[in-house]
Design an enzyme around this catalytic site. Structure first.
Site, PDB file in Angstrom:
ATOM      1  N   HIS A 125      -3.714 -47.736  45.261  1.00 40.18           N
ATOM      2  CA  HIS A 125      -3.663 -48.621  46.439  1.00 40.18           C
ATOM      3  C   HIS A 125      -3.157 -47.905  47.691  1.00 40.18           C
ATOM      4  O   HIS A 125      -3.224 -48.464  48.788  1.00 40.18           O
ATOM      5  CB  HIS A 125      -2.758 -49.831  46.174  1.00 40.18           C
ATOM      6  CG  HIS A 125      -3.300 -50.775  45.139  1.00 40.18           C
ATOM      7  ND1 HIS A 125      -4.548 -51.338  45.229  1.00 40.18           N
ATOM      8  CD2 HIS A 125      -2.755 -51.248  43.979  1.00 40.18           C
ATOM      9  CE1 HIS A 125      -4.759 -52.114  44.164  1.00 40.18           C
ATOM     10  NE2 HIS A 125      -3.690 -52.069  43.398  1.00 40.18           N
ATOM     11  N   ASP A 162      -9.010 -49.599  36.621  1.00 37.25           N
ATOM     12  CA  ASP A 162      -7.893 -50.529  36.822  1.00 37.25           C
ATOM     13  C   ASP A 162      -8.488 -51.872  37.257  1.00 37.25           C
ATOM     14  O   ASP A 162      -9.517 -51.909  37.921  1.00 37.25           O
ATOM     15  CB  ASP A 162      -6.965 -49.974  37.907  1.00 37.25           C
ATOM     16  CG  ASP A 162      -5.694 -50.782  38.073  1.00 37.25           C
ATOM     17  OD1 ASP A 162      -4.641 -50.341  37.564  1.00 37.25           O
ATOM     18  OD2 ASP A 162      -5.736 -51.867  38.702  1.00 37.25           O
ATOM     19  N   HIS A 164      -7.524 -53.888  39.402  1.00 37.83           N
ATOM     20  CA  HIS A 164      -7.474 -54.082  40.852  1.00 37.83           C
ATOM     21  C   HIS A 164      -8.341 -53.022  41.535  1.00 37.83           C
ATOM     22  O   HIS A 164      -8.434 -51.884  41.067  1.00 37.83           O
ATOM     23  CB  HIS A 164      -6.034 -53.965  41.357  1.00 37.83           C
ATOM     24  CG  HIS A 164      -5.097 -54.944  40.720  1.00 37.83           C
ATOM     25  ND1 HIS A 164      -4.337 -54.616  39.614  1.00 37.83           N
ATOM     26  CD2 HIS A 164      -4.832 -56.230  41.012  1.00 37.83           C
ATOM     27  CE1 HIS A 164      -3.622 -55.676  39.257  1.00 37.83           C
ATOM     28  NE2 HIS A 164      -3.913 -56.671  40.077  1.00 37.83           N
ATOM     29  N   ASP A 245      -4.767 -52.782  33.102  1.00 40.57           N
ATOM     30  CA  ASP A 245      -4.465 -54.191  33.368  1.00 40.57           C
ATOM     31  C   ASP A 245      -5.697 -55.086  33.285  1.00 40.57           C
ATOM     32  O   ASP A 245      -5.600 -56.291  33.552  1.00 40.57           O
ATOM     33  CB  ASP A 245      -3.740 -54.357  34.713  1.00 40.57           C
ATOM     34  CG  ASP A 245      -4.299 -53.467  35.802  1.00 40.57           C
ATOM     35  OD1 ASP A 245      -5.358 -52.847  35.593  1.00 40.57           O
ATOM     36  OD2 ASP A 245      -3.671 -53.389  36.876  1.00 40.57           O
TER      37      ASP A 245
HETATM   38 ZN    ZN Z   1      -3.955 -52.759  38.713  1.00 38.48          ZN
END
Ligand code: ZN
Length: 308
Positions: A125, A162, A164, A245
């Site tokens: 991120h 991931d 996200h 995740d």
């Molecule tokens: Zn994540």
């Protein structure tokens, strides 16, 4: 196959507030599962501290200075809504960078066929000038540029499974056709980016999944979007932003992957690494917040890396 594993005790000293999902216990759970005799052949190495010049491959000096100045003498310094630094966080983040670049050096020198880096804080991120989403330095982006700068390769593919979207990695390579960024992720979900229409200069391939999707949709995304794009790009190195995740137990998302899915995706990417990149594959831990789901998924991933 020689699979190297990087970790370092300093990663446990990057502290977050009580109840924060990105916590030191994540790495303790991974260490415990990799302690099993099934992983006796892992080449375990303590991560070196990263060099500032390596970080500057993906972030400006002013950003590094800013984060270094934000380190608190005690307690936690808030960087964004869910990102904090503790007194050892800067050194931990530097050491996560150190492991990522050393892993790249290892697969080019041939001392290892592939490498898994069990580090924190995570990185995907972190944008060029913005720390966010538990991330300080973008380890995967730095690793890709380090490979190009130090080992003279042209093309690097970063595959990010991931749950996200890796807005930071996408941001850093948005106008750089030499690095391909491919992501499967839940949408809608934090950080809100990752639509199919976000394509950079043709080097960004987003394959969003819908809440409650599972193995079938994940494999379909891989087979229809991710793998064909890699085949066309023919990378000299494969880097995985390996978050776990998307596992069905994870509390931060609603994707229902199981351990066998991570095994399958790992095998597919090893196949591409073998065909295009002399087997060179570096896998960097990103998210994964259910300790059981995280550790069993990492075990499946690393077992596949070792098996070939
Ligand atoms: Zn994540």
């Amino acid at each position: 196959m020689v699979t190297r594993l990087y970790s370092h005790p300093i990663y446990l000293d990057h502290l977050t507030a009580p109840g924060h999902p990105e916590r030191p216990d994540r790495l303790r759970a991974i260490a415990k599962v990799l302690d099993d005799e099934a992983f006796a052949a892992l080449d375990r190495v303590q991560a070196p501290e990263g060099r500032r010049e390596a970080i500057l491959l993906a972030h400006p000096a002013s950003y590094v200075d800013q984060l270094e100045a934000a380190v608190p003498a005690e307690g936690l310094a808030r960087i964004d809504a869910d990102t904090t630094m503790s007194p050892k966080s800067f050194v931990a983040a530097m050491t996560a960078v150190g492991a990522a670049t050393a892993a790249v050096d290892d697969v080019f020198s041939g001392v290892a066929d592939n490498v898994f880096v069990a580090s924190r804080p995570p990185g995907h991120h972190a944008e060029r000038v913005t720390a966010m989403g538990f991330c300080l330095f973008n380890n995967a982006a730095i690793a890709a540029r380090h490979a190009q700068r130090t080992h003279g390769v042209e093309r690097v593919s970063i595959i990010d499974w991931d749950v996200h979207h890796g807005n930071g990695t996408q941001d850093i390579f948005w106008t750089d056709p030499s690095v391909q960024y491919l992501s499967t992720h839940q949408m809608p979900l934090y950080p809100g980016t990752g639509a199919k229409s976000e394509t950079g200069v043709g080097n960004i391939i987003n394959a969003p999944l819908a809440p409650n999707d599972g193995s079938d949709a994940f494999k379909e995304a891989f087979l229809s979007r991710v793998l064909p794009a890699i085949d066309q790009f023919r990378p000299d190195l494969i880097i995985i932003s390996a978050g776990f995740d998307a596992h069905h137990r994870d509390p931060l998302a609603q994707i229902n992957l199981v351990e066998a899915d991570f095994d399958w995706a790992t095998a597919e990417l090893m196949d591409r690494a073998g065909r295009f990149a002399k087997g060179r594959l570096v896998s960097l831990l990103e998210g994964g917040y259910d300790l059981q789901g995280l550790s069993t998924s990492v075990a499946a991933h690393v077992k596949r890396l070792m098996k070939g």
